[in-house]
Scaffold this motif. Structure first.
Motif, PDB file in Angstrom:
ATOM      1  N   ILE A 187       0.652  -1.306  -0.004  1.00 58.87           N
ATOM      2  CA  ILE A 187       0.022   0.005  -0.054  1.00 58.87           C
ATOM      3  C   ILE A 187       0.901   1.329  -0.095  1.00 58.87           C
ATOM      4  O   ILE A 187       1.836   1.495   0.791  1.00 58.87           O
ATOM      5  N   GLY A 188       0.510   1.987  -0.973  1.00 59.44           N
ATOM      6  CA  GLY A 188       1.129   3.396  -1.015  1.00 59.44           C
ATOM      7  C   GLY A 188       2.476   3.494  -1.513  1.00 59.44           C
ATOM      8  O   GLY A 188       3.251   4.697  -2.053  1.00 59.44           O
ATOM      9  N   MET A 189       3.038   2.617  -2.168  1.00 53.28           N
ATOM     10  CA  MET A 189       4.452   2.481  -2.877  1.00 53.28           C
ATOM     11  C   MET A 189       4.491   1.774  -4.086  1.00 53.28           C
ATOM     12  O   MET A 189       3.423   0.897  -4.479  1.00 53.28           O
ATOM     13  N   PRO A 190       4.998   2.252  -5.057  1.00 50.07           N
ATOM     14  CA  PRO A 190       4.745   1.702  -6.484  1.00 50.07           C
ATOM     15  C   PRO A 190       5.634   0.302  -6.620  1.00 50.07           C
ATOM     16  O   PRO A 190       6.419  -0.147  -5.971  1.00 50.07           O
ATOM     17  N   SER A 191       4.918  -0.441  -7.484  1.00 52.27           N
ATOM     18  CA  SER A 191       5.615  -1.817  -7.628  1.00 52.27           C
ATOM     19  C   SER A 191       6.109  -2.106  -9.126  1.00 52.27           C
ATOM     20  O   SER A 191       6.536  -3.156  -9.606  1.00 52.27           O
ATOM     21  N   GLU A 192       6.187  -0.926  -9.785  1.00 48.13           N
ATOM     22  CA  GLU A 192       6.898  -0.816 -11.241  1.00 48.13           C
ATOM     23  C   GLU A 192       7.334   0.470 -11.477  1.00 48.13           C
ATOM     24  O   GLU A 192       6.824   1.477 -10.821  1.00 48.13           O
ATOM     25  N   ALA A 193       8.106   0.568 -12.495  1.00 43.44           N
ATOM     26  CA  ALA A 193       8.741   2.003 -13.005  1.00 43.44           C
ATOM     27  C   ALA A 193       7.813   2.449 -14.076  1.00 43.44           C
ATOM     28  O   ALA A 193       7.100   1.948 -14.734  1.00 43.44           O
ATOM     29  N   GLU A 194       7.844   3.897 -14.132  1.00 46.45           N
ATOM     30  CA  GLU A 194       7.289   4.697 -15.084  1.00 46.45           C
ATOM     31  C   GLU A 194       8.084   4.505 -16.598  1.00 46.45           C
ATOM     32  O   GLU A 194       9.169   4.040 -16.277  1.00 46.45           O
ATOM     33  N   LYS A 195       7.759   4.953 -17.519  1.00 51.21           N
ATOM     34  CA  LYS A 195       8.561   4.713 -18.831  1.00 51.21           C
ATOM     35  C   LYS A 195       9.798   5.538 -18.788  1.00 51.21           C
ATOM     36  O   LYS A 195       9.735   6.491 -18.241  1.00 51.21           O
ATOM     37  N   GLY A 196      10.727   4.918 -19.086  1.00 47.56           N
ATOM     38  CA  GLY A 196      12.110   5.486 -19.050  1.00 47.56           C
ATOM     39  C   GLY A 196      12.816   5.223 -17.887  1.00 47.56           C
ATOM     40  O   GLY A 196      14.021   5.462 -17.791  1.00 47.56           O
ATOM     41  N   GLU A 197      11.866   4.579 -16.715  1.00 50.02           N
ATOM     42  CA  GLU A 197      12.716   4.293 -15.452  1.00 50.02           C
ATOM     43  C   GLU A 197      13.030   3.188 -15.303  1.00 50.02           C
ATOM     44  O   GLU A 197      12.724   2.152 -16.087  1.00 50.02           O
ATOM     45  N   VAL A 198      13.937   2.639 -14.248  1.00 45.05           N
ATOM     46  CA  VAL A 198      14.341   1.186 -14.091  1.00 45.05           C
ATOM     47  C   VAL A 198      13.997   0.945 -12.843  1.00 45.05           C
ATOM     48  O   VAL A 198      14.243   1.436 -11.894  1.00 45.05           O
ATOM     49  N   PHE A 199      13.136  -0.339 -12.950  1.00 48.12           N
ATOM     50  CA  PHE A 199      12.898  -0.985 -11.464  1.00 48.12           C
ATOM     51  C   PHE A 199      13.742  -1.919 -10.995  1.00 48.12           C
ATOM     52  O   PHE A 199      14.157  -2.924 -11.968  1.00 48.12           O
ATOM     53  N   VAL A 200      14.689  -1.955  -9.938  1.00 54.03           N
ATOM     54  CA  VAL A 200      15.514  -3.007  -9.409  1.00 54.03           C
ATOM     55  C   VAL A 200      15.314  -3.259  -8.143  1.00 54.03           C
ATOM     56  O   VAL A 200      14.713  -2.506  -7.244  1.00 54.03           O
ATOM     57  N   GLN A 201      15.633  -4.489  -7.685  1.00 56.38           N
ATOM     58  CA  GLN A 201      15.818  -5.213  -6.522  1.00 56.38           C
ATOM     59  C   GLN A 201      17.270  -5.336  -6.146  1.00 56.38           C
ATOM     60  O   GLN A 201      17.734  -6.195  -6.624  1.00 56.38           O
ATOM     61  N   GLU A 202      17.872  -4.708  -5.107  1.00 54.94           N
ATOM     62  CA  GLU A 202      19.205  -4.897  -4.565  1.00 54.94           C
ATOM     63  C   GLU A 202      19.425  -4.716  -3.236  1.00 54.94           C
ATOM     64  O   GLU A 202      18.786  -3.674  -2.504  1.00 54.94           O
ATOM     65  N   ASN A 203      20.064  -5.748  -2.692  1.00 56.32           N
ATOM     66  CA  ASN A 203      20.289  -5.571  -1.186  1.00 56.32           C
ATOM     67  C   ASN A 203      19.115  -5.658  -0.345  1.00 56.32           C
ATOM     68  O   ASN A 203      19.177  -4.752   0.711  1.00 56.32           O
ATOM     69  N   GLY A 204      18.085  -6.325  -0.701  1.00 59.48           N
ATOM     70  CA  GLY A 204      16.736  -6.288   0.123  1.00 59.48           C
ATOM     71  C   GLY A 204      15.948  -5.109   0.033  1.00 59.48           C
ATOM     72  O   GLY A 204      14.856  -4.732   0.480  1.00 59.48           O
ATOM     73  N   HIS A 205      16.406  -4.190  -1.226  1.00 61.66           N
ATOM     74  CA  HIS A 205      15.498  -2.804  -1.062  1.00 61.66           C
ATOM     75  C   HIS A 205      15.018  -2.718  -2.446  1.00 61.66           C
ATOM     76  O   HIS A 205      15.782  -3.429  -3.589  1.00 61.66           O
ATOM     77  N   TYR A 206      13.844  -2.108  -3.031  1.00 62.99           N
ATOM     78  CA  TYR A 206      13.553  -1.819  -4.219  1.00 62.99           C
ATOM     79  C   TYR A 206      13.888  -0.374  -4.367  1.00 62.99           C
ATOM     80  O   TYR A 206      13.874   0.513  -3.579  1.00 62.99           O
ATOM     81  N   TYR A 207      14.296  -0.223  -5.739  1.00 68.18           N
ATOM     82  CA  TYR A 207      14.890   1.131  -6.495  1.00 68.18           C
ATOM     83  C   TYR A 207      14.129   1.553  -7.534  1.00 68.18           C
ATOM     84  O   TYR A 207      14.059   0.609  -8.833  1.00 68.18           O
ATOM     85  N   ILE A 208      13.466   2.650  -7.797  1.00 70.04           N
ATOM     86  CA  ILE A 208      13.250   3.118  -9.289  1.00 70.04           C
ATOM     87  C   ILE A 208      14.218   4.129  -9.340  1.00 70.04           C
ATOM     88  O   ILE A 208      14.432   5.287  -8.631  1.00 70.04           O
ATOM     89  N   LYS A 209      15.049   3.859 -10.486  1.00 71.72           N
ATOM     90  CA  LYS A 209      16.348   4.572 -10.613  1.00 71.72           C
ATOM     91  C   LYS A 209      15.781   5.176 -12.144  1.00 71.72           C
ATOM     92  O   LYS A 209      14.924   5.052 -12.704  1.00 71.72           O
ATOM     93  N   ASN A 210      16.789   6.209 -12.682  1.00 73.67           N
ATOM     94  CA  ASN A 210      16.502   6.686 -13.947  1.00 73.67           C
ATOM     95  C   ASN A 210      15.425   7.774 -13.885  1.00 73.67           C
ATOM     96  O   ASN A 210      14.652   7.935 -15.070  1.00 73.67           O
ATOM     97  N   MET A 211      15.038   8.353 -12.724  1.00 76.60           N
ATOM     98  CA  MET A 211      13.799   8.899 -12.774  1.00 76.60           C
ATOM     99  C   MET A 211      14.101  10.229 -13.336  1.00 76.60           C
ATOM    100  O   MET A 211      15.071  10.949 -13.253  1.00 76.60           O
ATOM    101  N   ASN A 212      13.004  10.888 -14.152  1.00 75.97           N
ATOM    102  CA  ASN A 212      13.272  12.354 -14.705  1.00 75.97           C
ATOM    103  C   ASN A 212      12.020  13.084 -14.270  1.00 75.97           C
ATOM    104  O   ASN A 212      11.271  13.716 -15.138  1.00 75.97           O
ATOM    105  N   ARG A 213      11.522  13.243 -13.037  1.00 75.41           N
ATOM    106  CA  ARG A 213      10.204  13.882 -12.519  1.00 75.41           C
ATOM    107  C   ARG A 213      10.965  15.420 -12.104  1.00 75.41           C
ATOM    108  O   ARG A 213      11.357  15.307 -11.095  1.00 75.41           O
TER     109      ARG A 213
END
Length: 175
Positions: free
Chosen positions: A88-114
Motif C-alpha cells: 500500500i502506497g508504494m509503486p510496484s513498477e517503474a514509469e516509462k524510461g525509468e528502471v525498477f530493480v531490487q538490490e540488497n533487500g531494497h526496491y529502487y526506481i532509478k533513472n527518474m526524470n520527474r
C-alpha cells in the motif's frame, strides 16, 4: 551646504545598506509554510547538487528515501526512490524510461526524470521522522519545523534579510 552633503551621504549609505539586505544572493533549499511566503528553514547550497528526503512509511513502517538533483534553473528533479515494500502506497513498477530493480533487500526506481518547481510535504507527527540528507549529513525536520506542519520545499535565492529571519538547518545540528 556642508550639512546637506552630510545628510545626503548618510541617506545614500542607508539606502545602500537596505539594498544590500534585500538583494537575493544565497541559493538555498528552502522550507516554507505551505501557501505562504513565510520561510521556516533553509539550507545554503552552492552548486547543482543532490539531496535526499528519508522517512518511515506510516503503514508498513519501513524506510523510504527519495533522491533529488537541483537543476540550474532552481527546479528539483527526482532521480531515485528507494523503499522496502511494494504494498500500500508504494509503486510496484517503474514509469516509462525509468528502471525498477531490487538490490540488497531494497526496491529502487532509478533513472527518474520527474521535475518540479517545488514539492509539498507534511512533516510527520508520530511515525514518519522526516529527515533531510545533504552531503552525507542527516538533519531531522523535527529539529527545525514543528511536526505535522505542511511545508513547500523549493530552491531559491535568499537575501541577507531572509537569511537572518529564517532558521539555518545546518545550525540545528545533525541526527
Amino acid at each position: 551646504m556642508l550639512v546637506r552633503k552630510k545628510y545626503l551621504y548618510l541617506f545614500l549609505a542607508a539606502l545602500l545598506i537596505i539594498i544590500i539586505f534585500m538583494i537575493p544572493f544565497q541559493r538555498s533549499i528552502v522550507c516554507q509554510k505551505m501557501h505562504s511566503t513565510e520561510i521556516l528553514a533553509y539550507l545554503p547550497i552552492i552548486k547543482n547538487e543532490t539531496f535526499q528526503i528519508q522517512y518511515t512509511h506510516s503503514i508498513h513502517l519501513s524506510e523510504v528515501k527519495e533522491s533529488y538533483k537541483i537543476l540550474k534553473n532552481n527546479s528539483i528533479k527526482q532521480i531515485e526512490l528507494m523503499y522496502d515494500d511494494t504494498s500500500i502506497g508504494m509503486p510496484s513498477e517503474a514509469e516509462k524510461g525509468e528502471v525498477f530493480v531490487q538490490e540488497n533487500g531494497h526496491y529502487y526506481i532509478k533513472n527518474m526524470n520527474r521535475v518540479f518547481p517545488s514539492f509539498n510535504l507534511s512533516t510527520g507527527q508520530v511515525v514518519a521522522n522526516h529527515r533531510l540528507i545533504y552531503k552525507s549529513k542527516v538533519y531531522s525536520f523535527k529539529n527545525f519545523i514543528k511536526p505535522g506542519t505542511f511545508i513547500t520545499i523549493q530552491v531559491k535565492k535568499l537575501s541577507l534579510f531572509q537569511l537572518l529571519k529564517g532558521v539555518n538547518i545546518v545550525d540545528t545540528g545533525t541526527t
